[in-house]
Design an enzyme around this catalytic site. Sequence first.
Site, PDB file in Angstrom:
ATOM      1  N   GLY A  68       0.826  -1.195   0.000  1.00  0.00           N
ATOM      2  CA  GLY A  68       0.000   0.000   0.000  1.00  0.00           C
ATOM      3  C   GLY A  68       0.862   1.247   0.000  1.00  0.00           C
ATOM      4  N   CYS A  95       5.200  -6.382   1.564  1.00  0.00           N
ATOM      5  CA  CYS A  95       5.623  -4.985   1.495  1.00  0.00           C
ATOM      6  C   CYS A  95       4.990  -4.172   2.630  1.00  0.00           C
ATOM      7  CB  CYS A  95       5.345  -4.400   0.116  1.00  0.00           C
ATOM      8  SG  CYS A  95       6.376  -2.973  -0.222  1.00  0.00           S
ATOM      9  N   TYR A  96       3.969  -3.320   2.331  1.00  0.00           N
ATOM     10  CA  TYR A  96       3.309  -2.619   3.443  1.00  0.00           C
ATOM     11  C   TYR A  96       2.832  -3.634   4.476  1.00  0.00           C
ATOM     12  CZ  TYR A  96       0.185   0.535   6.009  1.00  0.00           C
ATOM     13  OH  TYR A  96      -0.413   1.275   6.990  1.00  0.00           O
ATOM     14  N   HIS A 186       7.518  -8.052  -3.877  1.00  0.00           N
ATOM     15  CA  HIS A 186       6.170  -8.345  -4.392  1.00  0.00           C
ATOM     16  C   HIS A 186       6.160  -9.674  -5.148  1.00  0.00           C
ATOM     17  CE1 HIS A 186       4.055  -4.570  -3.471  1.00  0.00           C
ATOM     18  NE2 HIS A 186       5.272  -4.039  -3.532  1.00  0.00           N
ATOM     19  N   GLU A 188       3.580 -11.173  -6.276  1.00  0.00           N
ATOM     20  CA  GLU A 188       2.407 -11.267  -7.148  1.00  0.00           C
ATOM     21  C   GLU A 188       2.656 -10.737  -8.561  1.00  0.00           C
ATOM     22  OE1 GLU A 188       2.942  -9.205  -4.689  1.00  0.00           O
ATOM     23  OE2 GLU A 188       1.846  -7.302  -4.823  1.00  0.00           O
ATOM     24  N   SER A 241     -25.739  -9.742 -25.246  1.00  0.00           N
ATOM     25  CA  SER A 241     -25.168  -9.112 -26.438  1.00  0.00           C
ATOM     26  C   SER A 241     -24.522 -10.105 -27.383  1.00  0.00           C
ATOM     27  CB  SER A 241     -24.100  -8.110 -25.997  1.00  0.00           C
ATOM     28  OG  SER A 241     -23.038  -8.820 -25.364  1.00  0.00           O
ATOM     29  N   GLY A 243     -21.661 -11.222 -26.438  1.00  0.00           N
ATOM     30  CA  GLY A 243     -20.295 -11.131 -25.910  1.00  0.00           C
ATOM     31  C   GLY A 243     -20.066 -12.262 -24.915  1.00  0.00           C
ATOM     32  N   ASP A 245     -19.199 -12.413 -21.653  1.00  0.00           N
ATOM     33  CA  ASP A 245     -19.769 -12.366 -20.305  1.00  0.00           C
ATOM     34  C   ASP A 245     -21.260 -12.688 -20.310  1.00  0.00           C
ATOM     35  OD1 ASP A 245     -17.250 -11.421 -19.883  1.00  0.00           O
ATOM     36  OD2 ASP A 245     -17.863  -9.322 -19.733  1.00  0.00           O
ATOM     37  N   ARG A 314     -23.550   7.899 -27.529  1.00  0.00           N
ATOM     38  CA  ARG A 314     -23.655   6.917 -26.434  1.00  0.00           C
ATOM     39  C   ARG A 314     -24.977   7.065 -25.682  1.00  0.00           C
ATOM     40  NH1 ARG A 314     -17.947   7.296 -26.239  1.00  0.00           N
ATOM     41  NH2 ARG A 314     -16.977   5.258 -25.950  1.00  0.00           N
ATOM     42  N   LYS A 396     -11.981 -12.666 -15.807  1.00  0.00           N
ATOM     43  CA  LYS A 396     -12.352 -12.929 -17.212  1.00  0.00           C
ATOM     44  C   LYS A 396     -11.880 -14.305 -17.693  1.00  0.00           C
ATOM     45  CE  LYS A 396     -13.949 -10.993 -21.137  1.00  0.00           C
ATOM     46  NZ  LYS A 396     -15.094 -10.080 -21.271  1.00  0.00           N
ATOM     47  N   LYS A 533      -2.249   2.996 -26.024  1.00  0.00           N
ATOM     48  CA  LYS A 533      -3.099   3.628 -25.004  1.00  0.00           C
ATOM     49  C   LYS A 533      -2.315   3.586 -23.707  1.00  0.00           C
ATOM     50  CE  LYS A 533      -7.315   3.005 -22.324  1.00  0.00           C
ATOM     51  NZ  LYS A 533      -8.608   2.346 -22.176  1.00  0.00           N
ATOM     52  N   GLU A 539     -10.951   2.496 -28.543  1.00  0.00           N
ATOM     53  CA  GLU A 539     -11.954   2.915 -29.520  1.00  0.00           C
ATOM     54  C   GLU A 539     -11.564   4.279 -30.084  1.00  0.00           C
ATOM     55  OE1 GLU A 539     -14.232   0.982 -30.538  1.00  0.00           O
ATOM     56  OE2 GLU A 539     -14.284  -0.534 -28.953  1.00  0.00           O
TER      57      GLU A 539
HETATM   58  N1  LIG Z   1     -27.081  -5.293 -28.394  1.00  0.00           N
HETATM   59  C1  LIG Z   1     -27.317  -5.661 -27.123  1.00  0.00           C
HETATM   60  N2  LIG Z   1     -28.430  -6.357 -26.810  1.00  0.00           N
HETATM   61  C2  LIG Z   1     -28.675  -6.725 -25.536  1.00  0.00           C
HETATM   62  N3  LIG Z   1     -27.861  -6.451 -24.516  1.00  0.00           N
HETATM   63  C3  LIG Z   1     -26.748  -5.761 -24.759  1.00  0.00           C
HETATM   64  C4  LIG Z   1     -26.401  -5.330 -26.074  1.00  0.00           C
HETATM   65  N4  LIG Z   1     -25.226  -4.666 -26.006  1.00  0.00           N
HETATM   66  C5  LIG Z   1     -24.844  -4.696 -24.711  1.00  0.00           C
HETATM   67  N5  LIG Z   1     -25.760  -5.339 -23.952  1.00  0.00           N
HETATM   68  C6  LIG Z   1     -25.744  -5.522 -22.498  1.00  0.00           C
HETATM   69  O1  LIG Z   1     -24.701  -4.727 -21.943  1.00  0.00           O
HETATM   70  C7  LIG Z   1     -23.814  -5.545 -21.195  1.00  0.00           C
HETATM   71  C8  LIG Z   1     -22.417  -4.969 -21.193  1.00  0.00           C
HETATM   72  O2  LIG Z   1     -21.751  -5.224 -22.396  1.00  0.00           O
HETATM   73  P1  LIG Z   1     -20.234  -5.669 -22.380  1.00  0.00           P
HETATM   74  O3  LIG Z   1     -19.735  -5.498 -23.766  1.00  0.00           O
HETATM   75  O4  LIG Z   1     -19.535  -5.035 -21.259  1.00  0.00           O
HETATM   76  O5  LIG Z   1     -20.310  -7.247 -21.984  1.00  0.00           O
HETATM   77  P2  LIG Z   1     -20.556  -8.499 -22.910  1.00  0.00           P
HETATM   78  O6  LIG Z   1     -21.074  -8.008 -24.208  1.00  0.00           O
HETATM   79  O7  LIG Z   1     -21.393  -9.486 -22.203  1.00  0.00           O
HETATM   80  O8  LIG Z   1     -19.152  -9.172 -23.045  1.00  0.00           O
HETATM   81  P3  LIG Z   1     -17.858  -8.602 -23.803  1.00  0.00           P
HETATM   82  O9  LIG Z   1     -17.165  -7.773 -22.789  1.00  0.00           O
HETATM   83  O10 LIG Z   1     -17.130  -9.834 -24.176  1.00  0.00           O
HETATM   84  O11 LIG Z   1     -18.339  -7.817 -24.991  1.00  0.00           O
HETATM   85  C9  LIG Z   1     -23.937  -6.926 -21.822  1.00  0.00           C
HETATM   86  O12 LIG Z   1     -23.536  -7.968 -20.969  1.00  0.00           O
HETATM   87  C10 LIG Z   1     -25.435  -6.968 -22.113  1.00  0.00           C
HETATM   88  O13 LIG Z   1     -26.123  -7.267 -20.924  1.00  0.00           O
HETATM   89  O1  LIG Z   2     -19.857  -1.269 -23.456  1.00  0.00           O
HETATM   90  C1  LIG Z   2     -19.103  -0.324 -23.755  1.00  0.00           C
HETATM   91  N1  LIG Z   2     -19.622   0.928 -23.891  1.00  0.00           N
HETATM   92  C2  LIG Z   2     -18.899   2.010 -24.249  1.00  0.00           C
HETATM   93  O2  LIG Z   2     -19.403   3.133 -24.365  1.00  0.00           O
HETATM   94  C3  LIG Z   2     -17.491   1.771 -24.456  1.00  0.00           C
HETATM   95  N2  LIG Z   2     -16.460   2.581 -24.795  1.00  0.00           N
HETATM   96  C4  LIG Z   2     -15.349   1.803 -24.841  1.00  0.00           C
HETATM   97  N3  LIG Z   2     -15.652   0.531 -24.540  1.00  0.00           N
HETATM   98  C5  LIG Z   2     -14.754  -0.619 -24.431  1.00  0.00           C
HETATM   99  O3  LIG Z   2     -13.912  -0.406 -23.296  1.00  0.00           O
HETATM  100  C6  LIG Z   2     -12.581  -0.831 -23.570  1.00  0.00           C
HETATM  101  C7  LIG Z   2     -11.623   0.348 -23.432  1.00  0.00           C
HETATM  102  O4  LIG Z   2     -11.914   1.255 -24.443  1.00  0.00           O
HETATM  103  P1  LIG Z   2     -11.271   2.710 -24.627  1.00  0.00           P
HETATM  104  O5  LIG Z   2      -9.781   2.510 -24.556  1.00  0.00           O
HETATM  105  O6  LIG Z   2     -11.722   3.176 -25.973  1.00  0.00           O
HETATM  106  O7  LIG Z   2     -11.806   3.531 -23.493  1.00  0.00           O
HETATM  107  C8  LIG Z   2     -12.608  -1.409 -24.981  1.00  0.00           C
HETATM  108  O8  LIG Z   2     -12.775  -2.813 -24.896  1.00  0.00           O
HETATM  109  C9  LIG Z   2     -13.821  -0.750 -25.613  1.00  0.00           C
HETATM  110  O9  LIG Z   2     -14.400  -1.522 -26.660  1.00  0.00           O
HETATM  111  C10 LIG Z   2     -16.977   0.486 -24.294  1.00  0.00           C
HETATM  112  N4  LIG Z   2     -17.768  -0.542 -23.942  1.00  0.00           N
HETATM  113  N1  LIG Z   3       4.699  -1.158  -2.035  1.00  0.00           N
HETATM  114  C1  LIG Z   3       4.469  -0.935  -0.733  1.00  0.00           C
HETATM  115  O1  LIG Z   3       3.682  -1.611  -0.088  1.00  0.00           O
HETATM  116  C2  LIG Z   3       5.173   0.223  -0.108  1.00  0.00           C
HETATM  117  C3  LIG Z   3       4.988   0.306   1.375  1.00  0.00           C
HETATM  118  C4  LIG Z   3       5.412   1.650   1.963  1.00  0.00           C
HETATM  119  N2  LIG Z   3       4.514   2.691   1.496  1.00  0.00           N
HETATM  120  C5  LIG Z   3       6.866   1.956   1.587  1.00  0.00           C
HETATM  121  O2  LIG Z   3       7.125   2.842   0.813  1.00  0.00           O
HETATM  122  O3  LIG Z   3       7.761   1.279   2.077  1.00  0.00           O
HETATM  123 MG   LIG Z   4     -19.977  -6.576 -25.451  1.00  0.00          MG
END
Ligand SMILES: Nc1ncnc2c1ncn2[C@@H]1O[C@H](COP(=O)(O)OP(=O)(O)OP(=O)(O)O)[C@@H](O)[C@H]1O
Ligand SMILES: O=c1[nH]c(=O)c2[nH+]cn([C@@H]3O[C@H](COP(=O)(O)O)[C@@H](O)[C@H]3O)c2[nH]1
Ligand SMILES: NC(=O)CC[C@H](N)C(=O)O
Ligand SMILES: [Mg+2]
Length: 541
Positions: A68, A95-96, A186, A188, A241, A243, A245, A314, A396, A533, A539
């Site tokens: 920490g 560490c901490y 560390h 980890e 979607s 996707g 998850d 959006r 994930k 990035k 995006e």
């Molecule tokens: N076209 C869509 N139709 C229905 N639900 C959607 C749609 N787009 C997004 N969602 C909802 O928004 C959530 C967030 O999307 P997100 O992209 O984070 O996750 P994901 O699509 O499940 O997985 P991944 O991260 O692999 O794309 C989805 O899990 C889903 O519930």
């Molecule tokens: O569900 C979403 N709604 C959004 O508005 C949105 N904007 C960015 N992304 C996703 O997030 C991750 C990081 O993207 P950026 O580097 O563009 O911020 C990448 O995986 C992007 O695809 C989104 N996903």
């Molecule tokens: N990475 C850490 O946990 C650092 C611990 C404490 N802040 C230090 O500087 O020693």
């Molecule tokens: Mg998705």
Amino acid sequence: MATNGEINGVPPPHTIFDTILVLDFGSQYTHLITRRLRELNVYSEMLPCTQKIADLAWKPKGVILSGGPYSVYAADAPHVDPAVFELDVPILGICYGLQELAWHFGKNVAAGEKREYGRTNVQVTRHNGHIDHLFDGLEDGLEVWMSHGDKLSKMPDDWVMIANTSSAPYAGIAHSSKPYYGIQFHPEVTHTPMGKHVIKNFAVGICKAQQNWTMGAFVDKEIERIRGLVGDKAQVIGAVSGGVDSTVAAKLMQKAIGDRFHAVMVDNGVLRLNEAVEVEQNLRKGLGINLTVIVASKLFLGRLEGVSDPEKKRKIIGNTFIDIFQDEAKRIAAAAENTERAGKIEWFLQGTLYPDVIESISFKGPSATIKTHHNVGGLPEKMDLKLIEPLRELFKDEVRALGTEMGIPDDLVWRHPFPGPGIAIRIIGEVTPDRVRIAQEADKIWISEIKEAGYYRAISQAYAAVLGVKAVAVVGDQRLHGEIIHLRAVQTTDFMTADAFEDFSLKWLKRVSGRIANEVSGVARVVYETTSKPPATIELE
Ligand SMILES: Nc1ncnc2c1ncn2[C@@H]1O[C@H](COP(=O)(O)OP(=O)(O)OP(=O)(O)O)[C@@H](O)[C@H]1O
Ligand SMILES: O=c1[nH]c(=O)c2[nH+]cn([C@@H]3O[C@H](COP(=O)(O)O)[C@@H](O)[C@H]3O)c2[nH]1
Ligand SMILES: NC(=O)CC[C@H](N)C(=O)O
Ligand SMILES: [Mg+2]
């Protein structure tokens, strides 16, 4: 209030699997401790360092105190609840965490003369003629990564040194009669190559935690948990979607309660080419999920007409999505009223993952505001539904393993993420039907070439976009004033930082660009982005 999260008599994972509790003192690496333990098939959960032990109604097999940013001797430094020492389980301070243990037992931590940052070598030392079990198999020492400024000024009473470095005498310490350990490095992070071995020595060797956390063991217990939670009649609705998850979460619900789970997918007109049809095939026919696809492309594209601002895009997409979803939920609820075997819709499925949970509970110091998470814009509250989140304990890669365990095909399990607002944020400027077509067709070629060349799994996310400014080309002796396609492919582990994929040869890129320019009508040029990035985002908008 003491709670172990038990619902309808169905216990959560920490009461079923041996669990190592990681207490977070705010290090940016704390979640990695949990990750490493899970990779060793040892279940682990993270809680903030402020956790009161009396409020913990389950007993961990061992406790790890993380690193920490604070100094333990500072007036406002966070300290572990001393009741942790009454749990009678092994404790490892990192560490901490080491400094916190030393502070508790002897108040002898001070600022060092200089920061120790980066790689160094640790020698494992003997006491009573043998090395400590924490370093079993590491007799010859190990390369480690350090990041600290404070140091132990003197060994607390009843503690012994078990490892040192050329500059620090207390790289590893242990209590002489209790199973308490501290390491200044560390284990980890990947910069400590044998770090996982140290974590295994602690969790498995010293805490005797069973290595039984596998998705095969999780799936049946989670299905039971969902059944207990939802009961015999209630119904569940969820936005899916296609996707990873949402598909894995939906499959789990289908296994648990069959058609009482209703998946809804919205075709918003800015999905990938043929995506809605493919998702319908895969989920409904392939996985037996009770899925309804609502085609609403016209409504979405209509509302997006003339809109160029990315945040406005959006918002429009999010709000339209909610309107449609609510209508559909009402329709499903009305239909459900007339069936005998099922009851009301009471639940909303959300694909929340463990990193979201960690993000919202991690220790950020006294001034921190806690972030809240909504995948789908606060829908459950609006609709007065209870939230069901079957993936909230999983990382994930565990979600992917769970998908594979349940028979979800590889191309779904390894699918690149796709943003909710879809292609609308991959077209700079106005989203017109023709630009959507161009982006979709170019993306299809780009992704299929990537798959064919065997790059898909090595890339975290790839897409083709439309830059929205026009350029001149010559097509069949005719002047074309056409769109510029922007190709992106990045590698990342957490999507917070990312690098442009660099294994494509220029020759290969030229061939793929040629295909896109020739096969997608209206395309004048093709470019590949090399920005990382930060400063860029993944995006375009
Ligand atoms: N076209 C869509 N139709 C229905 N639900 C959607 C749609 N787009 C997004 N969602 C909802 O928004 C959530 C967030 O999307 P997100 O992209 O984070 O996750 P994901 O699509 O499940 O997985 P991944 O991260 O692999 O794309 C989805 O899990 C889903 O519930
Ligand atoms: O569900 C979403 N709604 C959004 O508005 C949105 N904007 C960015 N992304 C996703 O997030 C991750 C990081 O993207 P950026 O580097 O563009 O911020 C990448 O995986 C992007 O695809 C989104 N996903
Ligand atoms: N990475 C850490 O946990 C650092 C611990 C404490 N802040 C230090 O500087 O020693
Ligand atoms: Mg998705």
